[in-house]
Write an enzyme that holds these catalytic residues in place. Structure first.
Site, PDB file in Angstrom:
ATOM      1  N   ARG A   1       0.848  -1.191   0.000  1.00 11.99           N
ATOM      2  CA  ARG A   1       0.000   0.000   0.000  1.00 11.99           C
ATOM      3  C   ARG A   1       0.879   1.235   0.000  1.00 11.99           C
ATOM      4  O   ARG A   1       1.617   1.503   0.951  1.00 11.99           O
ATOM      5  CB  ARG A   1      -0.919   0.005   1.229  1.00 11.99           C
ATOM      6  CG  ARG A   1      -1.944   1.127   1.204  1.00 11.99           C
ATOM      7  CD  ARG A   1      -2.877   1.034   2.406  1.00 11.99           C
ATOM      8  NE  ARG A   1      -4.011   1.921   2.255  1.00 11.99           N
ATOM      9  CZ  ARG A   1      -5.003   2.005   3.144  1.00 11.99           C
ATOM     10  NH1 ARG A   1      -4.982   1.254   4.219  1.00 11.99           N
ATOM     11  NH2 ARG A   1      -6.008   2.828   2.938  1.00 11.99           N
TER      12      ARG A   1
ATOM     13  N   GLN B   1      -6.392  -2.369  18.016  1.00 11.26           N
ATOM     14  CA  GLN B   1      -5.662  -3.518  17.467  1.00 11.26           C
ATOM     15  C   GLN B   1      -4.169  -3.223  17.455  1.00 11.26           C
ATOM     16  O   GLN B   1      -3.728  -2.328  16.743  1.00 11.26           O
ATOM     17  CB  GLN B   1      -6.148  -3.821  16.048  1.00 11.26           C
ATOM     18  CG  GLN B   1      -5.407  -4.937  15.338  1.00 11.26           C
ATOM     19  CD  GLN B   1      -5.610  -6.284  16.030  1.00 11.26           C
ATOM     20  OE1 GLN B   1      -6.695  -6.618  16.459  1.00 11.26           O
ATOM     21  NE2 GLN B   1      -4.526  -7.048  16.133  1.00 11.26           N
TER      22      GLN B   1
ATOM     23  N   GLY C   1       0.138  -2.607  10.103  1.00  4.54           N
ATOM     24  CA  GLY C   1      -0.322  -1.522  10.960  1.00  4.54           C
ATOM     25  C   GLY C   1       0.345  -0.182  10.706  1.00  4.54           C
ATOM     26  O   GLY C   1       0.306   0.710  11.557  1.00  4.54           O
ATOM     27  N   GLU C   2       0.921   0.005   9.523  1.00  7.07           N
ATOM     28  CA  GLU C   2       1.598   1.276   9.252  1.00  7.07           C
ATOM     29  C   GLU C   2       0.616   2.448   9.307  1.00  7.07           C
ATOM     30  O   GLU C   2       0.960   3.546   9.766  1.00  7.07           O
ATOM     31  CB  GLU C   2       2.282   1.236   7.881  1.00  7.07           C
ATOM     32  CG  GLU C   2       3.032   2.517   7.559  1.00  7.07           C
ATOM     33  CD  GLU C   2       3.796   2.467   6.246  1.00  7.07           C
ATOM     34  OE1 GLU C   2       4.148   3.549   5.728  1.00  7.07           O
ATOM     35  OE2 GLU C   2       4.040   1.347   5.739  1.00  7.07           O
TER      36      GLU C   2
ATOM     37  N   ARG D   1      -2.017   2.739  11.238  1.00 12.35           N
ATOM     38  CA  ARG D   1      -2.241   3.058  12.648  1.00 12.35           C
ATOM     39  C   ARG D   1      -1.037   3.800  13.239  1.00 12.35           C
ATOM     40  O   ARG D   1      -1.190   4.717  14.049  1.00 12.35           O
ATOM     41  CB  ARG D   1      -2.490   1.759  13.433  1.00 12.35           C
ATOM     42  CG  ARG D   1      -3.927   1.242  13.346  1.00 12.35           C
ATOM     43  CD  ARG D   1      -4.035  -0.198  13.800  1.00 12.35           C
ATOM     44  NE  ARG D   1      -3.652  -1.118  12.732  1.00 12.35           N
ATOM     45  CZ  ARG D   1      -3.284  -2.373  12.943  1.00 12.35           C
ATOM     46  NH1 ARG D   1      -3.225  -2.854  14.171  1.00 12.35           N
ATOM     47  NH2 ARG D   1      -2.977  -3.147  11.927  1.00 12.35           N
TER      48      ARG D   1
ATOM     49  N   GLU E   1      -2.840  -7.839   5.049  1.00 14.58           N
ATOM     50  CA  GLU E   1      -3.428  -6.606   5.576  1.00 14.58           C
ATOM     51  C   GLU E   1      -4.032  -5.778   4.447  1.00 14.58           C
ATOM     52  O   GLU E   1      -5.090  -5.172   4.594  1.00 14.58           O
ATOM     53  CB  GLU E   1      -2.366  -5.779   6.317  1.00 14.58           C
ATOM     54  CG  GLU E   1      -2.974  -4.544   6.991  1.00 14.58           C
ATOM     55  CD  GLU E   1      -1.926  -3.643   7.631  1.00 14.58           C
ATOM     56  OE1 GLU E   1      -2.232  -3.033   8.656  1.00 14.58           O
ATOM     57  OE2 GLU E   1      -0.820  -3.533   7.072  1.00 14.58           O
TER      58      GLU E   1
ATOM     59  N   ARG F   1      -8.398  -4.425   3.629  1.00 17.97           N
ATOM     60  CA  ARG F   1      -8.852  -3.039   3.555  1.00 17.97           C
ATOM     61  C   ARG F   1     -10.306  -2.960   3.128  1.00 17.97           C
ATOM     62  O   ARG F   1     -10.761  -3.695   2.251  1.00 17.97           O
ATOM     63  CB  ARG F   1      -7.999  -2.260   2.549  1.00 17.97           C
ATOM     64  CG  ARG F   1      -6.614  -1.920   3.020  1.00 17.97           C
ATOM     65  CD  ARG F   1      -5.755  -1.440   1.873  1.00 17.97           C
ATOM     66  NE  ARG F   1      -6.449  -0.494   1.009  1.00 17.97           N
ATOM     67  CZ  ARG F   1      -6.030  -0.165  -0.200  1.00 17.97           C
ATOM     68  NH1 ARG F   1      -4.933  -0.707  -0.696  1.00 17.97           N
ATOM     69  NH2 ARG F   1      -6.700   0.701  -0.936  1.00 17.97           N
TER      70      ARG F   1
END
Length: 330
Positions: free
Chosen positions: A47, A69, A87-88, A90, A121, A125
């Protein structure tokens, strides 16, 4: 995350049931608070674009509720330094929210596992369009070297669902762009894939957009083309033409067979079709060549009869009547 995007199988199932190595301190099963400055993004993160407005909304949510999370990270680049596996977004939002620390799970993961986790991940999305999903599935399949059936099993999906998603990658660049822009649905795309003529498929694509055709209307148009070799609105100006068959691509084995036959028989040879059905045509340009060919085949030219010439033409064609002489090997 959207429940319909969740895969529900976990990384262990994805990697074929072999769990990564445990952390010596037992950190893998516990949530750790790590300074945001100790985290590094994954440079191979699939992403690339993070919407600023959406990040600000997430930052506001984190301010009021915190990070629900934890991020998934792995030790990387030195003591107390970690690379973000999942989790980038976040992590970025946490910095906007002014957080100094974020909760993480620490796991020892290989580069292949990191890539797979990042792709997973990406697949989860909520705003993933069908083309992005297909590209992520193909990248995940390539990264783990899986068949479609194996990928479906590990993701908890049916094989037809995986196959239908991956088929979208066969679309033209224009059709893929239209899907990403929201002008075509995955159902419309499958109608386009049902037409094996590029010009007809593109004409249907443009018609779907310009006339806002439903998927059912697009299916009917594709079915009409398969039966009449013309789209419904094209056939209104004239009689529909019978559909011509698309030539089958000749395999490497048949190309070699064509050369070998030509050399063995001493005549021009054409092999068409495939390994299951097809045709072999032998060409001659004179009576002498015909006699030589028949001798090699162990066949004698029949005595003159009423239908003898017709029988000869049925089985051994003169050079002037062979199909596609440009493809005939000397």
């Amino acid at each position: 995350m959207s429940s319909n995007k969740g895969l529900g199988r976990g990384l262990d199932a994805l990697f074929g049931g072999s769990a990564p190595k445990q952390e010596p301190q037992g950190q893998e099963s516990a949530v750790n608070l790590v300074p945001v400055s100790s985290l590094r993004p994954n440079p191979n993160q699939p992403r690339r674009h993070f919407d600023e407005a959406a990040l600000r909304e997430l930052a506001d949510s984190i301010k009021s509720q915190g990070i629900i999370q934890p991020l998934l990270v792995r030790p990387h680049g030195g003591e107390n330094t970690y690379q973000i596996v999942a989790g980038e977004r976040r992590w970025r939002a946490a910095q906007l929210a002014g957080l100094k620390e974020v909760p993480v799970f620490v796991r020892e993961l290989s580069d292949k596992e990191v890539m797979a986790a990042a792709l997973i991940e990406n697949l989860q999305r909520e705003d993933l369009n069908p083309i992005e999903e297909a590209e992520a599935l193909q990248a995940l399949r390539d990264a783990l070297e899986l068949t479609q059936e194996e990928l479906a099993s590990r993701l908890g999906k049916s094989r037809p669902a995986i196959a239908n998603a991956l088929r979208l990658l066969q679309l033209s660049a224009g059709a893929r762009a239209d899907i990403q822009a929201g002008l075509l649905s995955a159902g419309h795309a499958r109608c386009l894939l049902g037409i094996d003529n590029a010009m007809a498929s593109d004409a249907l694509r443009q018609r779907i957009i310009s006339h806002k055709l439903t998927v059912r209307e697009a299916e009917d148009a594709a079915a009409y083309w398969r039966g009449h070799n013309a789209l419904p609105w094209e056939a209104q100006d004239g009689e529909p033409q019978p559909r011509t068959k698309t030539p089958r691509k000749k395999s490497a084995q048949l190309k070699t067979l064509q050369v070998n036959l030509s050399q063995s028989l001493g005549c021009k040879t054409q092999v068409s079709g495939d390994e299951n059905s097809g045709r072999i045509a032998l060409a001659y340009a004179s009576r002498e060549e015909l006699d030589m060919l028949l001798a090699k085949l162990g066949v004698a030219l029949p005595e003159a009869q009423n239908d003898a010439n017709n029988e000869t033409e049925t089985h051994v064609q003169p050079a002037a009547e062979t199909q596609d002489t440009s493809d005939i090997s000397d």
